[in-house]
Scaffold this motif. Sequence first.
Motif, PDB file in Angstrom:
ATOM      1  N   ILE A  78      52.889  70.537  22.679  1.00 48.54           N
ATOM      2  CA  ILE A  78      53.704  70.306  23.821  1.00 48.54           C
ATOM      3  C   ILE A  78      52.664  69.922  24.848  1.00 48.54           C
ATOM      4  O   ILE A  78      52.911  68.604  25.708  1.00 48.54           O
ATOM      5  CB  ILE A  78      54.568  71.000  24.038  1.00 48.54           C
ATOM      6  N   LEU A  79      51.472  70.652  25.247  1.00 49.51           N
ATOM      7  CA  LEU A  79      50.688  70.395  26.163  1.00 49.51           C
ATOM      8  C   LEU A  79      50.117  69.062  26.025  1.00 49.51           C
ATOM      9  O   LEU A  79      49.818  67.986  26.933  1.00 49.51           O
ATOM     10  CB  LEU A  79      49.530  71.377  26.310  1.00 49.51           C
ATOM     11  N   LEU A  80      49.413  68.953  24.841  1.00 50.43           N
ATOM     12  CA  LEU A  80      48.774  67.529  24.606  1.00 50.43           C
ATOM     13  C   LEU A  80      49.594  66.430  24.584  1.00 50.43           C
ATOM     14  O   LEU A  80      49.072  65.390  24.926  1.00 50.43           O
ATOM     15  CB  LEU A  80      47.951  67.831  22.990  1.00 50.43           C
ATOM     16  N   CYS A  81      50.891  66.590  24.056  1.00 54.64           N
ATOM     17  CA  CYS A  81      51.771  65.371  24.202  1.00 54.64           C
ATOM     18  C   CYS A  81      52.089  65.002  25.661  1.00 54.64           C
ATOM     19  O   CYS A  81      52.303  63.899  25.852  1.00 54.64           O
ATOM     20  CB  CYS A  81      53.114  65.691  23.673  1.00 54.64           C
ATOM     21  N   LEU A  82      52.216  66.039  26.405  1.00 50.37           N
ATOM     22  CA  LEU A  82      52.659  65.813  27.829  1.00 50.37           C
ATOM     23  C   LEU A  82      51.405  64.897  28.431  1.00 50.37           C
ATOM     24  O   LEU A  82      51.540  64.051  29.182  1.00 50.37           O
ATOM     25  CB  LEU A  82      52.753  67.229  28.621  1.00 50.37           C
ATOM     26  N   ALA A  83      50.093  65.280  28.193  1.00 50.49           N
ATOM     27  CA  ALA A  83      48.878  64.885  28.688  1.00 50.49           C
ATOM     28  C   ALA A  83      48.958  63.588  28.260  1.00 50.49           C
ATOM     29  O   ALA A  83      48.506  62.563  28.850  1.00 50.49           O
ATOM     30  CB  ALA A  83      47.781  65.586  28.250  1.00 50.49           C
ATOM     31  N   ALA A  84      49.231  63.159  26.885  1.00 48.72           N
ATOM     32  CA  ALA A  84      49.119  61.765  26.392  1.00 48.72           C
ATOM     33  C   ALA A  84      50.251  60.830  27.227  1.00 48.72           C
ATOM     34  O   ALA A  84      50.011  59.633  27.463  1.00 48.72           O
ATOM     35  CB  ALA A  84      49.346  61.743  24.873  1.00 48.72           C
ATOM     36  N   VAL A  85      51.367  61.383  27.533  1.00 47.11           N
ATOM     37  CA  VAL A  85      52.624  60.778  28.034  1.00 47.11           C
ATOM     38  C   VAL A  85      52.000  60.166  29.242  1.00 47.11           C
ATOM     39  O   VAL A  85      52.130  59.207  29.847  1.00 47.11           O
ATOM     40  CB  VAL A  85      53.879  61.349  28.097  1.00 47.11           C
ATOM     41  N   ILE A  86      51.445  61.197  30.065  1.00 51.69           N
ATOM     42  CA  ILE A  86      51.106  61.021  31.793  1.00 51.69           C
ATOM     43  C   ILE A  86      49.723  60.165  31.521  1.00 51.69           C
ATOM     44  O   ILE A  86      49.842  59.113  32.454  1.00 51.69           O
ATOM     45  CB  ILE A  86      50.628  62.396  32.382  1.00 51.69           C
ATOM     46  N   ALA A  87      49.030  60.395  30.562  1.00 47.37           N
ATOM     47  CA  ALA A  87      47.935  59.257  30.704  1.00 47.37           C
ATOM     48  C   ALA A  87      48.161  57.776  30.326  1.00 47.37           C
ATOM     49  O   ALA A  87      47.743  57.004  30.831  1.00 47.37           O
ATOM     50  CB  ALA A  87      46.816  59.707  29.562  1.00 47.37           C
ATOM     51  N   ALA A  88      49.402  57.762  29.454  1.00 47.73           N
ATOM     52  CA  ALA A  88      49.841  56.260  29.139  1.00 47.73           C
ATOM     53  C   ALA A  88      50.324  55.799  30.443  1.00 47.73           C
ATOM     54  O   ALA A  88      50.162  54.587  30.801  1.00 47.73           O
ATOM     55  CB  ALA A  88      50.850  56.391  28.065  1.00 47.73           C
ATOM     56  N   ILE A  89      51.124  56.658  31.130  1.00 43.08           N
ATOM     57  CA  ILE A  89      51.671  55.984  32.497  1.00 43.08           C
ATOM     58  C   ILE A  89      50.653  55.958  33.227  1.00 43.08           C
ATOM     59  O   ILE A  89      50.836  54.604  34.195  1.00 43.08           O
ATOM     60  CB  ILE A  89      52.594  57.227  33.140  1.00 43.08           C
ATOM     61  N   GLU A  90      49.607  56.564  33.516  1.00 40.91           N
ATOM     62  CA  GLU A  90      48.696  56.201  34.529  1.00 40.91           C
ATOM     63  C   GLU A  90      47.998  54.998  34.341  1.00 40.91           C
ATOM     64  O   GLU A  90      47.628  54.260  34.944  1.00 40.91           O
ATOM     65  CB  GLU A  90      47.407  57.432  34.347  1.00 40.91           C
ATOM     66  N   LYS A  91      47.666  54.750  32.878  1.00 43.82           N
ATOM     67  CA  LYS A  91      46.908  53.654  32.331  1.00 43.82           C
ATOM     68  C   LYS A  91      47.883  52.413  32.943  1.00 43.82           C
ATOM     69  O   LYS A  91      47.380  51.418  32.997  1.00 43.82           O
ATOM     70  CB  LYS A  91      46.675  53.624  30.942  1.00 43.82           C
ATOM     71  N   LEU A  92      48.980  52.341  32.292  1.00 43.56           N
ATOM     72  CA  LEU A  92      49.843  51.125  32.671  1.00 43.56           C
ATOM     73  C   LEU A  92      50.055  51.168  34.402  1.00 43.56           C
ATOM     74  O   LEU A  92      49.996  49.981  34.584  1.00 43.56           O
ATOM     75  CB  LEU A  92      51.332  51.278  32.146  1.00 43.56           C
ATOM     76  N   LYS A  93      50.008  52.102  35.131  1.00 40.97           N
ATOM     77  CA  LYS A  93      50.196  51.781  36.497  1.00 40.97           C
ATOM     78  C   LYS A  93      48.995  51.258  37.097  1.00 40.97           C
ATOM     79  O   LYS A  93      49.021  50.418  37.979  1.00 40.97           O
ATOM     80  CB  LYS A  93      50.542  53.055  37.202  1.00 40.97           C
ATOM     81  N   ILE A  94      47.834  51.881  36.563  1.00 39.97           N
ATOM     82  CA  ILE A  94      46.559  51.322  37.023  1.00 39.97           C
ATOM     83  C   ILE A  94      46.415  49.645  36.664  1.00 39.97           C
ATOM     84  O   ILE A  94      45.805  48.942  37.265  1.00 39.97           O
ATOM     85  CB  ILE A  94      45.258  52.102  36.460  1.00 39.97           C
ATOM     86  N   SER A  95      46.686  49.622  35.431  1.00 41.02           N
ATOM     87  CA  SER A  95      46.702  48.147  35.008  1.00 41.02           C
ATOM     88  C   SER A  95      47.601  47.326  35.730  1.00 41.02           C
ATOM     89  O   SER A  95      47.084  46.037  36.393  1.00 41.02           O
ATOM     90  CB  SER A  95      46.960  48.041  33.376  1.00 41.02           C
ATOM     91  N   ALA A  96      48.841  47.826  36.157  1.00 40.94           N
ATOM     92  CA  ALA A  96      49.715  46.894  36.828  1.00 40.94           C
ATOM     93  C   ALA A  96      49.158  46.735  38.322  1.00 40.94           C
ATOM     94  O   ALA A  96      49.324  45.563  39.075  1.00 40.94           O
ATOM     95  CB  ALA A  96      51.094  47.360  36.552  1.00 40.94           C
TER      96      ALA A  96
END
Length: 689
Positions: A112-130
Amino acid sequence: MPAAAAATDVEELRITTVDPTKTPKPRHRAWPSWLYAVVFIVVDFLALAILQYGVTQSSTRVQLSSSLDSLGTMIGKMGQGNFVLLLNMLAIGLVYLILLMVSNRFWVASPILLCLAAVIAAIEKLKISARYEVILPSDLNFLKGNTGDVMSFLPPEAPAVIGMAVGVCAAAIILSVVCAHFDGRHGSMIRGGNKPLGAGLRVLFTVLPALAIALYVGSVGTVDSWGYRVSRGMGDKPSMWDSVYDAQRNGPVVSFLRQIDPKVMDEPTTYSEATMRQIAERYRKSAAAINKTRERSLTDSTVVYVLSESFSDPTRVPGVELNADPMPAIRQVKGETTSGLMLSSGYGGGTANMEYMGLTGLSMANFDSSLTSPYQQLLPGACWAPSVNQMWGAPEHSIGLHPYEPSMYSRETNYKKLGFSHFYALKGDDIIAHQDKIDDSPYVSDEATYQSTVEEIKKTDDNQFLQVITMQNHMPYNDWYKNNEFTVSDSADAEHPLADNEKESIRTYAKGMELTDEATKQFLEELDAIDKPITVVFYGDHLPGIYKTAGADEKNSIALHLTDYFIWSNQASEVQGTKLDDSAYTSPNFFIAQAAEQMDAKVSPYLAFLTDMHAHIAAMEPPVVNTIQGWDRIPEGQAIYLNQQGEPMSVADMDAATKQLLEDYKLIQYDITAGDNYLKDMEFMELPK
């Protein structure tokens, strides 16, 4: 032996006899506690690594290498006494512990912790890209109210990024299932026959880490609190001008948590709805008195704020002498219209704070020392953000132009919040039209920026508010210009000689000033030829951080925080040539009140207050220092107040009327930024119809 007893013995023998045709399944041994501890640390670190990867700019191998280098840098800093890596891991570890206690299963909480980190990281990466901006606390409100609009912001690489996140989640789940299979206790954290005791322990170890996180979040945003000291002591060095760099440098967890609950202001003891009604009525009467002698409306003109990067007369700097005047045209304009010197809180930095004060009429001098960057710490989560451009009505009448990265200080996001329809920059949705540079300079020239501005003004016959932030004279100053005729020498009264590298920087800066001077003269001439009323508020945000010799002497502090400004109106405005009597000194928070006076325009109760305030205190800023602004707290000391002659004022020596105005200012600013927004429904900001 009785028959009954014999039958019982036979039955027991039958039960305990092993069937030789069947092999018993081996039972796996329970993992020792020390192995759980090792895995806990590994998973904690992996979660941070995933989050750190999320704050890089793309999904390429280069960025993977960059994120690993960032982690490596954090690890390397530990040898220098910087433990920001451990601070991030500690925060993640507390969340991990909560998950462990809630689920009571190690191999459930870990994925759960690693999946939560992965989801947050994906959102971070997409927001930074945009947007080149990390997740901010204010984004949680956005997701709560606009989840249906999120898909519209997804950049082209979204499928790949989301796929990577799914892959990480799948790997974490599969690995945890395998580990649970080979762990004899299957990851059970608290077990035993005493269920009430076990439940109590789980509640205790859920509440304690949650309380620790809450106390840290509530404390870290306040200067000199325990959370602040712990965070800074472990190496957290906020970089508020760039949220992505801040997250990369200090870790995405720490950079996020410290922005959740910043200390804005202490609540004034007299703050209440009744008090704010009294203030609104007081300045409603003041506005009525001012408006009796004024004939125009502020919004009958186009107003252009020009924040000229690092613009300040170098010939005023102690110990510096130039062979020629770098600003003859602007010096002439200053002699013909409202003009003077602006007190700046920054030196070599702090541009966004000058913007904020100019756009809101609020003063950094009133904020708590914890709040150093309203654009980052305050504005994103503000419920009410009144600004001067909003007086021009619909967002289509408010335009921002800045020939640089729109992400710096989260400007692109903040300008939308302030009611601007467009923010033209080098990237993003609105690209600035002209991007020419001069010689070897890396920055867009002022001439090009002015050209883009004039075109925006000519697009419509409607009156507008335009905020222009130039970049030409931004540091560093590396001998960019060809045919630079300027030479720098020590002035006759210099106490210490200038170093050669200091002279070279000043020489390059002086040439840039001359180019700004010429471009500004041409800009005003073009505006003079437009047949609609236009008023320009031109000011330098701070001095460049190149005066090391002068800066070494604390007695030069005020001199190194005074920039040049003027308020000029074109011929169509019919107020050209107006020169206000009380304009010798000012600060950005007073610009809109001065512009209204220059334009003979009627005022709102708020502008009436600023007009009265400026009549009693010419300029005000928090304490200043002669170092390039990079600090994470407003410097210690007394706020600076200057009178009309530019002399420092002591609060103790102020008369009752001035003290009352200062008290009213704090109440007004608290209500707008940290209070209950009582003034919002009292027409305090409304111009007379």
